[in-house]
Design an enzyme around this catalytic site. Sequence first.
Site, PDB file in Angstrom:
ATOM      1  N   ASP A   1     -14.123  34.000  -5.092  1.00  0.00           N
ATOM      2  CA  ASP A   1     -14.667  32.749  -4.563  1.00  0.00           C
ATOM      3  C   ASP A   1     -15.497  32.989  -3.307  1.00  0.00           C
ATOM      4  OD1 ASP A   1     -15.103  30.104  -3.838  1.00  0.00           O
ATOM      5  OD2 ASP A   1     -13.086  29.813  -3.026  1.00  0.00           O
TER       6      ASP A   1
ATOM      7  N   ASP B   1     -22.012  29.193  -4.316  1.00  0.00           N
ATOM      8  CA  ASP B   1     -20.549  29.251  -4.385  1.00  0.00           C
ATOM      9  C   ASP B   1     -20.049  29.576  -5.794  1.00  0.00           C
ATOM     10  OD1 ASP B   1     -17.842  28.995  -3.905  1.00  0.00           O
ATOM     11  OD2 ASP B   1     -17.867  26.811  -3.921  1.00  0.00           O
TER      12      ASP B   1
END
Length: 405
Positions: free
Chosen positions: A87, A268
């Site tokens: 992430d 992201d």
Amino acid sequence: MKWAVILCALVTLTEGYFKVNLIKKQTAREILMENGKWMETRKKHPHRPMAKFLRTGDQTLTNDADQEYYGVISIGTPPQSFKVIFDTGSSDLWVPSVNCSSAACKNHAEFNTTASSTFKPTNETFFIQYGTGNFTGQLGTDNVMVAGISVTKQGFGISQVEDSFFTNVTFDGILGLAFPILASSGAVPVFDNMINQKLVNQSLFSFYFSRSSTGSVVTFGGIESNYYTGQITWIRLSNETYWQITMDSVTINGNIAGCNGSCQAIVDTGTSLIVGPDSDINNINKKIGATTDQNGDLIVNCNNIHNMPAVTFNINKTAFTIPASAYIIQVSSVCFSGFQSGGENLWILGDVFIREYYTIFNRQNNTVGLAPVSSGCLYSASTMLIFLVTIFLLTNLISSEHYLV
């Protein structure tokens, strides 16, 4: 095909970087829809995609029902394996604890501190606030193996109470790849320790997301030219906390559809969709023909995908275009829009965007690199020569062993 897989592996070893093969599995949305529980869960756990970026003292993460890419790491001695989301929108590493009291933990691999001879407790606790809940746990240090790289004395969280939403996800934990300032645990992030311990040749990592169940990778310490075509566009970060960049505009058929006069966007890997301000996203969804159903989901007619317009993100004077086939997510016979309102001025370029563009996160000069993805593993003449020489040597070695026997 077998030789192609061997070749890709040989290229990786030759170039001196390390990669984790990512697995693309069913999303929580898909599992819940199959079981007839999506409507109930959707209402109980409304998705707040901006939650992880609204800092209130603790690192916030969002519950994302469309997450589908994860890789395997190991922690401890002997190693205990975990499936994690890599992430770029957070900085902490955490996995469930064997002492976790939540039902969500029981569906996942759990870390046993007493089974690892290298685990060291810190006697500190941590708390992470989610978009629809939270979890608490303890902090510790241990050896973490990622892509064959052994990171020693890595700080990480071991959750002891988890939000019920995580019962439905296929991954066990999260490995954050954003900047150290965002680490709520106070621990040095995994990639920073790779740099500090001189485990990678270059201070960068890159992502390739495949549409199929296999082929996706995150590469540490290098750029793999076989995953992209054309030139890499390098974009300087506008904020060195998240991987945040300045976007010029979003257009459809040459007309402004959002981000009029420039805006900020975060690249992201931990967000599955493309998220933006309410007015801009509403405008885009209107132009592609999306409507809201009884669950609050934005859906389109699956038969109209070929008629829907492409959406272009103009960044650093370069056009990054996403076709309808990429921004529409089909689950069974239902087609969902890949654009979601976030309620803030910030944009998030998630997996819907990254699937179309090989994405490089460069800590050496704090830039993001984007290049159109290639259709598969492509080989240069020099790479092919290395491959043929290697096969020749292996063949002769096998023949020699045969005659020796």
